[in-house]
Design a protein around this motif. Structure first.
Motif, PDB file in Angstrom:
ATOM      1  N   ASN A  57     -16.758   7.466   1.922  1.00 35.28           N
ATOM      2  CA  ASN A  57     -15.944   6.118   1.411  1.00 35.28           C
ATOM      3  C   ASN A  57     -14.578   5.925   2.363  1.00 35.28           C
ATOM      4  OD1 ASN A  57     -17.399   6.944  -1.152  1.00 35.28           O
ATOM      5  ND2 ASN A  57     -15.545   8.023  -2.065  1.00 35.28           N
ATOM      6  N   GLN A  58     -14.927   4.642   2.557  1.00 36.96           N
ATOM      7  CA  GLN A  58     -13.914   4.124   3.565  1.00 36.96           C
ATOM      8  C   GLN A  58     -13.113   2.987   2.736  1.00 36.96           C
ATOM      9  OE1 GLN A  58     -12.871   5.168   6.619  1.00 36.96           O
ATOM     10  NE2 GLN A  58     -14.378   6.884   6.222  1.00 36.96           N
ATOM     11  N   SER A  59     -12.074   3.416   1.789  1.00 39.06           N
ATOM     12  CA  SER A  59     -11.343   2.744   0.904  1.00 39.06           C
ATOM     13  C   SER A  59     -10.349   1.905   1.698  1.00 39.06           C
ATOM     14  CB  SER A  59     -10.824   3.143  -0.346  1.00 39.06           C
ATOM     15  OG  SER A  59      -9.852   4.221   0.251  1.00 39.06           O
ATOM     16  N   GLY A  60     -10.100   2.306   3.004  1.00 35.78           N
ATOM     17  CA  GLY A  60      -8.958   1.820   3.542  1.00 35.78           C
ATOM     18  C   GLY A  60      -9.413   0.208   3.926  1.00 35.78           C
ATOM     19  N   VAL A  61     -10.662   0.043   4.003  1.00 30.04           N
ATOM     20  CA  VAL A  61     -11.144  -1.474   4.067  1.00 30.04           C
ATOM     21  C   VAL A  61     -10.552  -2.285   3.236  1.00 30.04           C
ATOM     22  CG1 VAL A  61     -12.909  -3.133   4.542  1.00 30.04           C
ATOM     23  CG2 VAL A  61     -13.178  -0.778   5.436  1.00 30.04           C
ATOM     24  N   ALA A  62     -10.856  -1.844   1.772  1.00 31.65           N
ATOM     25  CA  ALA A  62     -10.531  -2.649   0.556  1.00 31.65           C
ATOM     26  C   ALA A  62      -8.943  -2.690   0.507  1.00 31.65           C
ATOM     27  CB  ALA A  62     -11.111  -2.114  -0.552  1.00 31.65           C
ATOM     28  N   LEU A  63      -8.245  -1.659   0.915  1.00 32.11           N
ATOM     29  CA  LEU A  63      -6.640  -1.402   0.765  1.00 32.11           C
ATOM     30  C   LEU A  63      -6.006  -2.060   1.816  1.00 32.11           C
ATOM     31  CD1 LEU A  63      -6.795   2.350  -0.361  1.00 32.11           C
ATOM     32  CD2 LEU A  63      -6.460   0.296  -1.931  1.00 32.11           C
ATOM     33  N   GLY A  64      -6.695  -2.801   3.016  1.00 32.14           N
ATOM     34  CA  GLY A  64      -6.064  -3.524   4.103  1.00 32.14           C
ATOM     35  C   GLY A  64      -5.618  -2.329   5.008  1.00 32.14           C
ATOM     36  N   ARG A  65      -5.893  -1.319   5.058  1.00 36.34           N
ATOM     37  CA  ARG A  65      -5.441  -0.372   6.081  1.00 36.34           C
ATOM     38  C   ARG A  65      -6.150  -0.425   7.238  1.00 36.34           C
ATOM     39  NH1 ARG A  65      -2.290   3.927   3.859  1.00 36.34           N
ATOM     40  NH2 ARG A  65      -1.819   3.488   1.818  1.00 36.34           N
ATOM     41  N   ALA A 107     -12.503  -5.358  -2.571  1.00 37.44           N
ATOM     42  CA  ALA A 107     -11.890  -4.969  -3.704  1.00 37.44           C
ATOM     43  C   ALA A 107     -12.466  -5.073  -5.227  1.00 37.44           C
ATOM     44  CB  ALA A 107     -10.435  -5.584  -3.794  1.00 37.44           C
ATOM     45  N   ARG A 108     -13.390  -4.095  -5.329  1.00 28.43           N
ATOM     46  CA  ARG A 108     -14.228  -4.126  -6.499  1.00 28.43           C
ATOM     47  C   ARG A 108     -15.039  -3.017  -6.739  1.00 28.43           C
ATOM     48  NH1 ARG A 108     -19.538  -4.464  -5.199  1.00 28.43           N
ATOM     49  NH2 ARG A 108     -20.260  -5.039  -3.092  1.00 28.43           N
TER      50      ARG A 108
END
Length: 207
Positions: A57-65, A107-108
């Motif tokens: 999981n690389q949620s940093g992409v969706a979170l703008g990190r 973001a989904r």
């Protein structure tokens, strides 16, 4: 990247806290270091026909990190780190999504973010992995659930990263281990017995 042969057995590996030290949202290759036991685990697994796949999981992409493109550098660095242990990184799958994020189109909600099994199922479709004979190894119960839901045997590394223990059947690991090296020893022995031969002196698990 090499393509696994049809019907191959795979070891799916979480990245942060399992293969690498747990550094949140890290895409800096200079900060990518093996977690305890990981380098020796990869060297052990490299002596088997098991295919090695990172699912993260690389949620940093969706979170703008960080940008999605930064993951290419992470994959390149991981490939080199595996090779330094004599191992081949056969495939990498990222989930860049998070419904809490703000960066379109990531973001989904999705079917690939663990504990969903989407990354493992996709890997099986694309590479012909036999999920029932494959393993998932991670440091939190979301990894375990993703592996179980995909039909794999799931191992939990109990290194203190899981804080919300739940006893739901989908989140029960096949076994709990102390680090990736202990997981690799268990996997190697099981693989040897399943394929009708004893592990040799270099791979046999001692009590």
């Amino acid at each position: 990247m090499p393509t696994a042969s049809s019907g191959a057995d795979a070891v799916f590996l979480d990245k942060d806290g399992t293969v690498l030290e747990n550094v949140p949202y890290n895409t800096d290759s200079t900060q990518m270091r093996f977690a305890p036991g990981a380098a020796s685990a990869l060297a052990l697994l490299a002596r088997t026909p098991l295919r090695l796949v990172v699912v993260s999981n690389q949620s940093g992409v969706a979170l703008g990190r960080f940008a999605h493109s930064a993951l290419r550098g992470v994959e390149t660095r991981l490939t080199r780190m595996f090779a330094a242990c004599g191992a081949t990184l056969d495939a990498v799958y990222w989930c860049p999504h998070d419904e809490r994020g703000h960066v379109a189109p990531y973001a989904r909600a999705c079917l690939c973010r663990k504990p969903q099994p989407g990354m493992l199922l996709r890997a099986s479709r694309e590479h012909g992995f036999d999920l029932e004979r494959s393993w998932m190894v991670g440091d939190i119960l979301d990894d375990v659930e993703a592996g179980n839901r995909a039909g794999c045997r799931a191992l939990l590394i109990d290194c203190g990263h899981e804080t919300e223990w739940q006893s739901a059947p989908a989140r029960l690991p096949y076994a709990i281990v102390s680090d990736l090296h202990e997981a690799a020893r268990m996997i190697v022995e099981h693989h040897a017995w399943e394929h009708g031969h004893r592990p040799d002196a270099n791979t046999q698990v001692q009590p």
